[in-house]
Design a protein around this motif. Structure first.
Motif, PDB file in Angstrom:
ATOM      1  N   SER A 106     -13.463  -3.516  -3.990  1.00 23.96           N
ATOM      2  CA  SER A 106     -12.954  -4.874  -4.220  1.00 23.96           C
ATOM      3  C   SER A 106     -12.210  -5.441  -3.015  1.00 23.96           C
ATOM      4  O   SER A 106     -11.794  -6.602  -3.042  1.00 23.96           O
ATOM      5  N   GLY A 107     -12.029  -4.636  -1.973  1.00 27.35           N
ATOM      6  CA  GLY A 107     -11.223  -5.087  -0.838  1.00 27.35           C
ATOM      7  C   GLY A 107      -9.743  -5.108  -1.161  1.00 27.35           C
ATOM      8  O   GLY A 107      -8.972  -5.843  -0.552  1.00 27.35           O
ATOM      9  N   GLY A 108      -9.336  -4.281  -2.124  1.00 31.39           N
ATOM     10  CA  GLY A 108      -7.949  -4.246  -2.564  1.00 31.39           C
ATOM     11  C   GLY A 108      -7.107  -3.279  -1.767  1.00 31.39           C
ATOM     12  O   GLY A 108      -7.427  -2.921  -0.636  1.00 31.39           O
ATOM     13  N   THR A 109      -6.031  -2.826  -2.384  1.00 31.49           N
ATOM     14  CA  THR A 109      -5.102  -1.930  -1.713  1.00 31.49           C
ATOM     15  C   THR A 109      -4.314  -1.155  -2.748  1.00 31.49           C
ATOM     16  O   THR A 109      -4.479  -1.353  -3.949  1.00 31.49           O
ATOM     17  N   ALA A 110      -3.452  -0.271  -2.273  1.00 28.41           N
ATOM     18  CA  ALA A 110      -2.534   0.467  -3.138  1.00 28.41           C
ATOM     19  C   ALA A 110      -1.116   0.227  -2.647  1.00 28.41           C
ATOM     20  O   ALA A 110      -0.889   0.078  -1.446  1.00 28.41           O
ATOM     21  N   VAL A 111      -0.183   0.166  -3.584  1.00 33.50           N
ATOM     22  CA  VAL A 111       1.225  -0.041  -3.261  1.00 33.50           C
ATOM     23  C   VAL A 111       2.032   1.026  -3.975  1.00 33.50           C
ATOM     24  O   VAL A 111       1.925   1.171  -5.201  1.00 33.50           O
ATOM     25  N   SER A 112       2.819   1.781  -3.228  1.00 39.26           N
ATOM     26  CA  SER A 112       3.710   2.753  -3.869  1.00 39.26           C
ATOM     27  C   SER A 112       5.103   2.147  -3.963  1.00 39.26           C
ATOM     28  O   SER A 112       5.566   1.475  -3.047  1.00 39.26           O
ATOM     29  N   VAL A 113       5.752   2.377  -5.093  1.00 31.96           N
ATOM     30  CA  VAL A 113       7.047   1.770  -5.383  1.00 31.96           C
ATOM     31  C   VAL A 113       8.065   2.874  -5.666  1.00 31.96           C
ATOM     32  O   VAL A 113       7.707   3.998  -5.991  1.00 31.96           O
ATOM     33  N   THR A 114       9.335   2.527  -5.557  1.00 32.61           N
ATOM     34  CA  THR A 114      10.393   3.494  -5.834  1.00 32.61           C
ATOM     35  C   THR A 114      11.003   3.250  -7.204  1.00 32.61           C
ATOM     36  O   THR A 114      10.907   2.156  -7.758  1.00 32.61           O
ATOM     37  N   ASP A 115      11.658   4.266  -7.730  1.00 29.53           N
ATOM     38  CA  ASP A 115      12.348   4.123  -9.009  1.00 29.53           C
ATOM     39  C   ASP A 115      13.405   3.022  -8.940  1.00 29.53           C
ATOM     40  O   ASP A 115      13.588   2.272  -9.901  1.00 29.53           O
ATOM     41  N   GLN A 116      14.095   2.918  -7.812  1.00 28.88           N
ATOM     42  CA  GLN A 116      15.144   1.913  -7.666  1.00 28.88           C
ATOM     43  C   GLN A 116      14.571   0.500  -7.695  1.00 28.88           C
ATOM     44  O   GLN A 116      15.128  -0.399  -8.330  1.00 28.88           O
ATOM     45  N   GLU A 117      13.454   0.297  -7.013  1.00 30.34           N
ATOM     46  CA  GLU A 117      12.807  -1.017  -7.026  1.00 30.34           C
ATOM     47  C   GLU A 117      12.365  -1.384  -8.441  1.00 30.34           C
ATOM     48  O   GLU A 117      12.523  -2.529  -8.879  1.00 30.34           O
TER      49      GLU A 117
END
Length: 199
Positions: A128-139
């Motif tokens: 799809s031409g997408g991406t991945a984003v990793s997030v933190t518990d605090q965010e």
């Protein structure tokens, strides 16, 4: 789950293989209806769909649904699929690591936690031409509170999509005029608030 399938004849709705191959195809096929409903409501595909992701059944099912809508001529374009994860797994795969490896990390986001990646998650994002984003518990704790103030009581894993949207807009990957759907997979009644968990 594997023991119940082998010894008692249970029907597996989820995956129990390592490396994982995704869940039972009947379950994943049912997830395509999310794309159908979005097309019906919006009249077109959004520019991007942000999905809390563990092994990727949901993001793959939605992607498959949009591809079917495109084949039937119901939409003019396909959305970019974004996988949101609690620490880099798919992100590392997109940067060249083998998807069949194990990716260690710690997170309180139980619904999208885990140390593996599936091929179907990789395919949904890359095709799809997408991406991945990793997030933190605090965010995510911050996003959970912001969503609650707006009247949306989400499970923490679902609130992770709000962090991803803001980060992608701030980086320029998402334009402010683009249409974006952020998938909330579960309500907040199934867990205590992130603030309460930290005490």
């Amino acid at each position: 789950m594997g023991k119940l399938v082998r010894e008692r004849g249970f029907w597996p709705a989820g995956n129990f293989h390592v490396p994982p191959v995704g869940s039972n195809p009947f379950g994943v096929q049912g997830l395509k209806t999310i794309a159908y409903e979005l097309v019906e409501e919006l009249g077109e595909a959004p520019d991007a769909v942000i999905v809390p992701t563990s092994r990727g059944d949901l993001i793959w099912g939605i992607w498959e649904g949009f591809r079917e809508c495109r084949t039937r001529g119901e939409i003019s374009h396909l959305p970019r699929m974004v996988a949101v994860e609690p620490f880099p797994r798919l992100t590392r795969v997109l940067h060249g690591e083998d998807w069949r490896g194990q990716f260690e990390g710690r997170s309180s986001l139980a619904s999208i936690d885990g140390f593996t990646v599936t091929y179907q998650a990789v395919a949904a994002v890359t095709e799809s031409g997408g991406t991945a984003v990793s997030v933190t518990d605090q965010e995510v704790a911050w996003a959970w509170k912001e969503a609650a103030r707006s009247g949306l009581l989400l499970e923490s894993s679902s609130a992770s999509v709000l962090v991803a949207v803001l980060r992608l807009v701030n980086s320029g990957w998402l334009k402010k005029e683009e249409s974006v759907v952020a998938i909330g997979t579960s309500h907040g009644f199934k867990e205590r608030s992130p603030h309460e968990r930290d005490q």
